[in-house]
Write a protein that holds these residues in place. Structure first.
Motif, PDB file in Angstrom:
ATOM      1  N   GLY A 156       0.874  -0.954   0.093  1.00  0.00           N
ATOM      2  CA  GLY A 156      -0.103  -0.046   0.157  1.00  0.00           C
ATOM      3  C   GLY A 156       0.596   0.853  -0.279  1.00  0.00           C
ATOM      4  N   HIS A 158       1.735   4.984  -0.380  1.00  0.00           N
ATOM      5  CA  HIS A 158       1.153   6.534  -1.176  1.00  0.00           C
ATOM      6  C   HIS A 158       1.917   7.597  -0.063  1.00  0.00           C
ATOM      7  CE1 HIS A 158       0.255   6.831   3.890  1.00  0.00           C
ATOM      8  NE2 HIS A 158       0.348   5.679   3.677  1.00  0.00           N
ATOM      9  N   ARG A 170       1.349   1.275   3.895  1.00  0.00           N
ATOM     10  CA  ARG A 170      -0.042   1.340   4.638  1.00  0.00           C
ATOM     11  C   ARG A 170       0.350  -0.085   5.877  1.00  0.00           C
ATOM     12  NH1 ARG A 170      -3.740   5.447   4.794  1.00  0.00           N
ATOM     13  NH2 ARG A 170      -4.020   6.166   2.508  1.00  0.00           N
ATOM     14  N   ASP A 243      -3.247   9.360   9.495  1.00  0.00           N
ATOM     15  CA  ASP A 243      -3.977   7.440  10.335  1.00  0.00           C
ATOM     16  C   ASP A 243      -3.201   7.908  11.439  1.00  0.00           C
ATOM     17  OD1 ASP A 243      -5.875   7.646   8.172  1.00  0.00           O
ATOM     18  OD2 ASP A 243      -4.803   6.251   6.747  1.00  0.00           O
ATOM     19  N   SER A 271      -6.835   2.853   8.904  1.00  0.00           N
ATOM     20  CA  SER A 271      -7.713   2.998   7.904  1.00  0.00           C
ATOM     21  C   SER A 271      -8.391   1.983   6.759  1.00  0.00           C
ATOM     22  CB  SER A 271      -6.137   3.692   6.815  1.00  0.00           C
ATOM     23  OG  SER A 271      -6.822   4.351   5.559  1.00  0.00           O
ATOM     24  N   LYS A 272      -9.368   1.916   6.044  1.00  0.00           N
ATOM     25  CA  LYS A 272      -9.979   1.247   5.468  1.00  0.00           C
ATOM     26  C   LYS A 272      -9.279   1.050   4.343  1.00  0.00           C
ATOM     27  CE  LYS A 272     -12.213   4.937   2.454  1.00  0.00           C
ATOM     28  NZ  LYS A 272     -11.037   4.797   1.035  1.00  0.00           N
ATOM     29  N   ASP A 273      -8.014   1.320   3.918  1.00  0.00           N
ATOM     30  CA  ASP A 273      -6.873   0.904   2.813  1.00  0.00           C
ATOM     31  C   ASP A 273      -6.082  -0.077   3.256  1.00  0.00           C
ATOM     32  OD1 ASP A 273      -8.446   2.758   0.468  1.00  0.00           O
ATOM     33  OD2 ASP A 273      -7.597   4.242   2.041  1.00  0.00           O
TER      34      ASP A 273
END
Length: 301
Positions: A156, A158, A170, A243, A271-273
């Motif tokens: 993830g 970002h 993430r 987050d 986080s939803k991600d």
């Protein structure tokens, strides 16, 4: 007869750190690794993370951000690593020289070696920390990195909350011998309790997330990993930017050397991600002794 396994390298010239070579029961193979004693003695450059090949997996933002070591320390640059060495001769019984499953997807995508060092022998779907003597399972969709010292898993990528010039992830997990992180403590429990605050600050503090405004301990206790009795501490941290996250410091004796402690640091965004915490638990359960590291395979209790 000498059993298959890691033994002092009979061909070592004496220049540089001591090393071990894999004996397959009949012959010496091309697989070498730093000896546990050499790892404890030498000053490994770690910074706030662990060097894995050409990529430094540093504990910031979901446990890691990406740095390229030969790019002047500028963050946010993910690089491909050289391929692993060819496998040992067929029928040698040496550790597998494979590099992940389905090419570089969902598995280890290699690392680079220093003078006199081989890339760690790995098996499909695992990232291997050769010095620590462990292999980490690589979940589907994650990237694994193996090295002579350290192993890492990330997912993830970002832009970090503190600025688009840095890349966070993430979810991130990395391992290293405790001495490589300059973590000195008598027991696994003492080391884990000492490391968790450092892990939290490096994962969710600094320029990327601002200061940590508060934390809550959500788990602390004994755990068995790769057949070794260790200790884990898990915090939930609240950040100033971006987050919040979960961090965990897990410490246990190396399956390759009982007097060497291994640290596994983890960081997951809330986080939803981000991956669920159950993924972290499954990874820990799947940590095992690296091929040739000795007995002690097993999961976490």
């Amino acid at each position: 007869m000498t059993p298959p396994g890691w033994h002092p390298d009979p061909g070592h010239s004496g220049k540089g750190p001591d090393q071990e070579r894999w004996w397959d029961g009949a012959q010496w193979t091309g697989h070498v690794r730093p000896s546990p004693a050499a790892v404890r003695r030498r000053g490994i450059r770690i910074g706030v993370g662990v060097t894995v090949g050409a990529v430094v997996l540093a504990a910031i933002g979901g446990g890691m951000y990406l740095l390229r070591e030969d790019d002047g320390g500028r963050p946010g640059i993910a690089v491909a690593s050289p391929s692993a060495p060819p496998p040992a001769p067929e029928g040698s019984g040496a550790p597998d020289g494979g590099n992940g499953s389905e090419g570089d997807k969902d598995g280890d995508d290699g690392g680079s070696q220093g003078p006199g060092e081989q890339l760690p022998p790995t098996e499909p779907g695992y990232a291997t920390d050769l010095a620590a003597g462990i292999s980490l399972p690589v979940p589907k969709g994650w990237t694994g990195k193996s090295a002579a010292v350290g192993a890492g898993l990330t997912t993830g990528e970002h832009a970090c909350p503190g600025g688009a010039d840095t890349t966070c992830v993430r979810g991130g997990i990395f391992s290293a011998p405790a001495v490589a992180l300059k973590l000195t403590a008598g027991t696994a429990e003492e080391a884990a309790k000492k490391d968790i605050a450092v892990n939290a600050e490096e994962s969710y503090g600094g320029d990327s997330y601002g200061k940590i405004t508060s934390h809550e301990e959500i788990r602390s206790g004994a755990v068995t990993v790769a057949g070794q009795k260790g200790y884990a501490v898990r915090w939930k941290v609240v950040t100033e930017k971006g987050d919040d996250g979960y961090v965990e410091s897990l410490v246990f004796p190396s399956p390759a050397s009982k007097d060497m402690l291994v640290v596994v640091r983890s960081g997951f965004d809330i986080s939803k991600d981000a991956p669920k915490l159950s993924v972290l638990d499954e990874i820990v359960k799947g940590i095992k002794a690296a091929s040739g590291a000795g007995a002690g395979n097993g999961g976490a209790a």
